[in-house]
Write a protein that holds these residues in place. Structure first.
Motif, mmCIF file in Angstrom:
data_model
loop_
_atom_site.group_PDB
_atom_site.id
_atom_site.type_symbol
_atom_site.label_atom_id
_atom_site.label_comp_id
_atom_site.label_asym_id
_atom_site.label_seq_id
_atom_site.Cartn_x
_atom_site.Cartn_y
_atom_site.Cartn_z
ATOM 1 N N PHE A 197 6.459 7.748 0.492
ATOM 2 C CA PHE A 197 7.724 8.671 -0.106
ATOM 3 C C PHE A 197 7.263 9.966 0.491
ATOM 4 O O PHE A 197 6.190 10.404 1.113
ATOM 5 N N GLY A 198 8.217 11.046 0.281
ATOM 6 C CA GLY A 198 8.275 12.244 0.692
ATOM 7 C C GLY A 198 9.362 12.883 1.059
ATOM 8 O O GLY A 198 10.182 12.022 1.831
ATOM 9 N N SER A 199 9.732 14.220 0.944
ATOM 10 C CA SER A 199 11.029 14.607 1.373
ATOM 11 C C SER A 199 10.751 15.807 2.024
ATOM 12 O O SER A 199 11.998 16.704 2.476
ATOM 13 N N SER A 237 11.079 5.757 1.154
ATOM 14 C CA SER A 237 11.933 6.134 0.025
ATOM 15 C C SER A 237 12.440 7.372 0.152
ATOM 16 O O SER A 237 13.267 7.690 -0.873
ATOM 17 N N GLY A 238 11.703 8.532 0.701
ATOM 18 C CA GLY A 238 12.379 9.712 0.600
ATOM 19 C C GLY A 238 11.723 10.464 -0.547
ATOM 20 O O GLY A 238 10.701 10.075 -1.299
ATOM 21 N N ARG A 239 12.611 11.084 -1.153
ATOM 22 C CA ARG A 239 12.473 11.977 -2.540
ATOM 23 C C ARG A 239 12.610 10.880 -3.736
ATOM 24 O O ARG A 239 13.513 10.124 -3.985
ATOM 25 N N ILE A 296 0.768 -1.115 0.103
ATOM 26 C CA ILE A 296 0.095 -0.060 0.111
ATOM 27 C C ILE A 296 0.783 1.189 0.016
ATOM 28 O O ILE A 296 1.804 1.202 0.894
ATOM 29 N N LEU A 297 0.549 2.280 -0.751
ATOM 30 C CA LEU A 297 1.371 3.371 -0.874
ATOM 31 C C LEU A 297 0.666 4.597 -0.069
ATOM 32 O O LEU A 297 -0.497 4.624 0.045
ATOM 33 N N THR A 298 1.615 5.350 0.476
ATOM 34 C CA THR A 298 1.255 6.446 1.118
ATOM 35 C C THR A 298 2.467 7.561 1.054
ATOM 36 O O THR A 298 3.406 7.319 0.755
ATOM 37 N N TYR A 299 1.828 8.877 1.044
ATOM 38 C CA TYR A 299 2.943 10.174 1.307
ATOM 39 C C TYR A 299 3.024 10.423 2.590
ATOM 40 O O TYR A 299 2.131 10.728 3.293
#
Length: 205
Positions: A84-86, A104-106, A58-61
């Motif tokens: 993900f998100g930076s 994963s960061g950016r 499942i993906l999230t920001y």
């Protein structure tokens, strides 16, 4: 925010909001909104990168308006989450200790399109979101979104067709677990792409 909005309205001949929710906030400040125009998306970039998604996460920001407490609850249930998100690395650090969250960061645009396309679905728990590009990018890549049925995302995610809209954190956690175990009809991915096409930048131009 109120002082800035009032100042900008005095300097402007026309006020355009990026969602009905945003327009309602402006009206509370006494600012008349002439129209609502949703932000566009470039579908030459955001489109499914595969016809056979792995659907094994499942993906999230992770951003400053993310409800981290909800993601902690989800991680504790054994659901596999890619994030993900930076913009807020210091906040993301709170979740790095969970073995069920891969941060994963950016990401590059290509990487972002791939993680959207291969996710089972995108979960988007937020505290404040006038519009929200994350849900729109996700459905453009064929991946439905689970989020709240209010503010910006609640205006364009269609419950049961391009995702699922809930009213509370408890509902979101419960439905995430159900979808993780049971999945959803594959035709939802087709409908996601179709609905996202309404936001294509070529129409706005």
């Amino acid at each position: 925010d109120e002082r800035l909005i009032e100042y900008m309205s005095k300097c402007s001949s026309m006020i355009i909001a990026n969602s009905k929710f945003c327009a309602s906030v402006y009206s509370l400040f006494g600012v008349h909104v002439d129209d609502v125009v949703y932000p566009p998306i470039d579908l030459r970039v955001f489109q499914p990168s595969t016809s056979n998604p792995s659907s094994d996460y499942i993906l999230t920001y992770l951003g400053k308006e993310t409800r981290y407490s909800v993601l902690k609850k989800l991680a504790g249930t054994g659901v596999k989450i890619k994030a993900f998100g930076s913009k807020t690395p210091f906040l993301a650090g709170r979740l790095k200790t969970s073995p069920n969250i891969e941060f994963s960061g950016r990401l590059s645009i290509k990487e972002l399109v791939d993680v959207y396309s291969n996710a089972l679905f995108t979960v988007f728990p937020f505290s404040h979101e006038p519009f929200g590009y994350i849900p729109l990018e996700s459905i453009a890549c064929g991946t439905p979104v689970l989020t709240y049925g209010f503010q910006g995302p609640g205006e364009y995610i269609i419950n049961g067709l391009t995702g699922w809209l809930v009213e509370s954190d408890e509902e979101l956690v419960k439905l995430t677990l159900w979808l993780w175990k049971n999945g959803y009809p594959p035709r939802m991915r087709i409908r996601c792409v179709k609905e996202a096409s309404k936001f294509d930048v070529k129409f706005y131009v």
